[in-house]
Design a protein around this motif. Structure first.
Motif, PDB file in Angstrom:
ATOM      1  N   SER A  64     -13.616 -12.182   4.558  1.00 28.26           N
ATOM      2  CA  SER A  64     -14.986 -13.246   4.406  1.00 28.26           C
ATOM      3  C   SER A  64     -15.202 -13.140   3.467  1.00 28.26           C
ATOM      4  O   SER A  64     -14.909 -12.285   2.551  1.00 28.26           O
ATOM      5  N   ASP A  65     -15.292 -14.625   3.094  1.00 32.03           N
ATOM      6  CA  ASP A  65     -15.882 -14.808   1.097  1.00 32.03           C
ATOM      7  C   ASP A  65     -16.384 -14.431   0.727  1.00 32.03           C
ATOM      8  O   ASP A  65     -16.880 -14.120  -0.038  1.00 32.03           O
ATOM      9  N   ASP A  66     -17.462 -13.835   2.058  1.00 28.79           N
ATOM     10  CA  ASP A  66     -18.968 -13.653   1.297  1.00 28.79           C
ATOM     11  C   ASP A  66     -19.798 -12.716   2.753  1.00 28.79           C
ATOM     12  O   ASP A  66     -19.016 -12.381   3.794  1.00 28.79           O
ATOM     13  N   CYS A  67     -20.891 -11.876   2.537  1.00 31.95           N
ATOM     14  CA  CYS A  67     -21.446 -11.174   3.055  1.00 31.95           C
ATOM     15  C   CYS A  67     -23.143 -12.507   3.880  1.00 31.95           C
ATOM     16  O   CYS A  67     -23.418 -12.951   2.873  1.00 31.95           O
ATOM     17  N   VAL A  68     -23.105 -11.639   4.832  1.00 30.98           N
ATOM     18  CA  VAL A  68     -24.302 -12.782   5.719  1.00 30.98           C
ATOM     19  C   VAL A  68     -25.395 -11.357   5.302  1.00 30.98           C
ATOM     20  O   VAL A  68     -26.873 -11.625   5.286  1.00 30.98           O
ATOM     21  N   GLY A  69     -25.274  -9.957   4.569  1.00 28.82           N
ATOM     22  CA  GLY A  69     -26.374  -9.280   4.299  1.00 28.82           C
ATOM     23  C   GLY A  69     -25.840  -8.270   3.808  1.00 28.82           C
ATOM     24  O   GLY A  69     -24.949  -8.136   3.330  1.00 28.82           O
ATOM     25  N   PHE A  70     -26.954  -7.933   2.581  1.00 24.29           N
ATOM     26  CA  PHE A  70     -26.444  -7.026   1.442  1.00 24.29           C
ATOM     27  C   PHE A  70     -27.725  -6.388   0.843  1.00 24.29           C
ATOM     28  O   PHE A  70     -28.784  -6.775   0.193  1.00 24.29           O
ATOM     29  N   TRP A  71     -27.286  -4.640   1.137  1.00 21.12           N
ATOM     30  CA  TRP A  71     -29.041  -4.235   0.678  1.00 21.12           C
ATOM     31  C   TRP A  71     -27.715  -3.428  -0.570  1.00 21.12           C
ATOM     32  O   TRP A  71     -27.523  -2.350  -0.256  1.00 21.12           O
ATOM     33  N   LEU A  72     -28.612  -3.358  -1.837  1.00 21.86           N
ATOM     34  CA  LEU A  72     -28.791  -2.382  -2.463  1.00 21.86           C
ATOM     35  C   LEU A  72     -29.535  -1.359  -2.214  1.00 21.86           C
ATOM     36  O   LEU A  72     -30.462  -1.445  -2.330  1.00 21.86           O
ATOM     37  N   LEU A  73     -28.980   0.030  -2.040  1.00 21.00           N
ATOM     38  CA  LEU A  73     -29.515   1.328  -2.300  1.00 21.00           C
ATOM     39  C   LEU A  73     -29.018   2.250  -3.283  1.00 21.00           C
ATOM     40  O   LEU A  73     -28.469   1.816  -4.064  1.00 21.00           O
ATOM     41  N   LEU A  74     -30.739   3.265  -3.277  1.00 19.46           N
ATOM     42  CA  LEU A  74     -29.990   4.282  -3.979  1.00 19.46           C
ATOM     43  C   LEU A  74     -30.890   5.726  -3.561  1.00 19.46           C
ATOM     44  O   LEU A  74     -31.480   5.995  -2.749  1.00 19.46           O
ATOM     45  N   ASP A  75     -29.762   6.700  -3.913  1.00 20.12           N
ATOM     46  CA  ASP A  75     -30.239   8.281  -3.548  1.00 20.12           C
ATOM     47  C   ASP A  75     -31.355   8.733  -4.191  1.00 20.12           C
ATOM     48  O   ASP A  75     -31.307   8.311  -5.207  1.00 20.12           O
ATOM     49  N   LEU A  76     -32.398   9.471  -3.680  1.00 23.28           N
ATOM     50  CA  LEU A  76     -33.301  10.036  -4.599  1.00 23.28           C
ATOM     51  C   LEU A  76     -33.660  11.480  -3.695  1.00 23.28           C
ATOM     52  O   LEU A  76     -33.680  11.269  -3.263  1.00 23.28           O
TER      53      LEU A  76
END
Length: 389
Positions: A372-384
């Protein structure tokens, strides 16, 4: 190479106070990326991908503060002021004067005991409240014999009254053991309680307070373990509505990650971002950030379901050849599996090492297909790591 430390300029007290930055939460590790190991997502689009052995097999997912006064306006000298500001027994009540109180509609909260004994020899409890940008910061100590929903409800009202801000629409909290008390207090005030480990500002502030406040408190108990430890349950099977069709380990330049996050609201896409300025993450724009791309013909419904889960992090379970998705407070799912081999194990190991090299930063992208050219969902995550209290 990334370094992760709390941005000290974001920390304030009810009086001017200096804070030491938090030490790196995840020791940076420099590792090489091989284009043969990962998909490399295009900086501007998601359609230029290089296949690897795992993804080629089409692996499926499993079934109001007053202005500071000058020294001449104070009744004490600078040395006395510094001593008061540095008092570990003092409490915090702060609202950034440049912030519109009505704009703070979500709070992050912890209500738990601390490794500190009072004069009765009992553990002191503390309420810690902030917003995602630390424009709001509030702490208050309590004896252990008044811990209930009424005490908490009254304290939340006091924050609103003392600082002149409206009660929030939502309050996030990360301790499952306090869910009953917190939920009752919130609902009586018309606030939506949100169990979530996406309380990153709060978690990092607690770590900073442990080093600069609790450890210096006269009642601090060395070696005391947290009374309410965080849950880390065995991962469950993924609900059917969250199952995709294909997935792949991917990587995306940091500059492109920032662009994707900034465009979430513009494109009305599902997802969530992080305050990277607050976290003090220093990453070169060209650094490749690891992530997981999921493809589904029902990508929008899948992303919508995912959007309501308070997605926290993804991790590769090398022993079981699977990906584990953490959501909410204590829910973990087997998000995907792959056929275990030397190659796939090395790929999963490299993906985890890449997270460490980025200070725990990673992402989840949902697309209609992997081209796909782009995404419909994007989550920036961080391990802490869990907080020390």
């Amino acid at each position: 190479m990334a370094t992760l430390s709390y941005n000290p300029s974001k920390l304030r007290n009810h009086k001017p106070q200096s804070h030491k930055p938090i030490s790196s939460l995840s020791k940076p590790i420099k590792i090489p990326f091989s284009s043969s190991q990962f998909y490399t997502l295009s900086p501007s689009k998601f359609n230029k991908l290089r296949l690897n052995s795992v993804s080629e097999s089409s692996v499926s997912l499993p079934t109001n503060q007053p202005p500071l006064t000058s020294a001449s306006d104070n009744n004490f000298n600078e040395e006395e002021e510094e001593e008061i500001d540095d008092d570990p027994t003092s409490e915090v009540s702060y609202l950034d004067s440049e912030t519109d109180p009505d704009s703070i509609i979500e709070w992050e909260m912890d209500f738990c005991s601390r490794p500190i004994l009072d004069i009765r020899g009992k553990k002191i409890w503390e309420l810690v409240v902030c917003d995602g940008t630390l424009s709001l910061q509030y702490t208050k100590y309590f004896p252990n014999n008044v811990i209930n929903s009424i005490t908490l409800k009254d304290a939340l009202i006091s924050i609103s009254d003392d600082l002149g801000i409206p009660l929030p629409e939502k309050i996030r909290f990360f301790r499952s053991q306090m869910q009953t008390i917190i939920t009752k207090a919130c609902k009586e005030l018309g606030i939506k309680p949100v169990p979530s480990k996406r309380c990153l500002s709060l978690l990092l502030w607690l770590e900073e307070r442990y080093e600069t406040v609790y450890m210096r408190h006269p009642g601090f108990q060395v070696g005391a373990k947290p009374l309410l430890a965080l849950d880390n349950p065995f991962p469950m099977d993924l609900p059917e509505n969250l199952i995709g069709e294909k997935w792949a380990f991917v990587q995306l330049p940091f500059s492109a990650v920032q662009e994707e996050v900034s465009s979430l609201e513009e494109r009305f896409a599902f997802g969530a971002s992080l305050d990277l300025d607050l976290l003090g993450i220093e990453i070169d724009d060209k650094t490749l950030i690891p992530g997981i791309a999921v493809a589904s013909s029902r990508a929008k419904p899948l992303a919508a379901w995912m959007n309501g889960l308070e997605v926290c992090s993804l991790e590769a379970d090398l022993a079981k050849a699977s990906l584990v998705l953490s959501v909410g407070i204590s829910t973990r799912y087997v998000y995907a599996t792959y056929k275990k081999s030397v190659v796939t194990t090395q790929e999963a190991e490299a993906w985890e090492e890449a997270k460490k090299a980025c200070g725990g930063l990673h992402f989840l992208a949902i697309q209609e297909n992997l081209d796909s050219d782009d995404c419909v969902g994007f989550w920036l995550l961080l391990d802490l790591p869990p907080p020390p209290v």
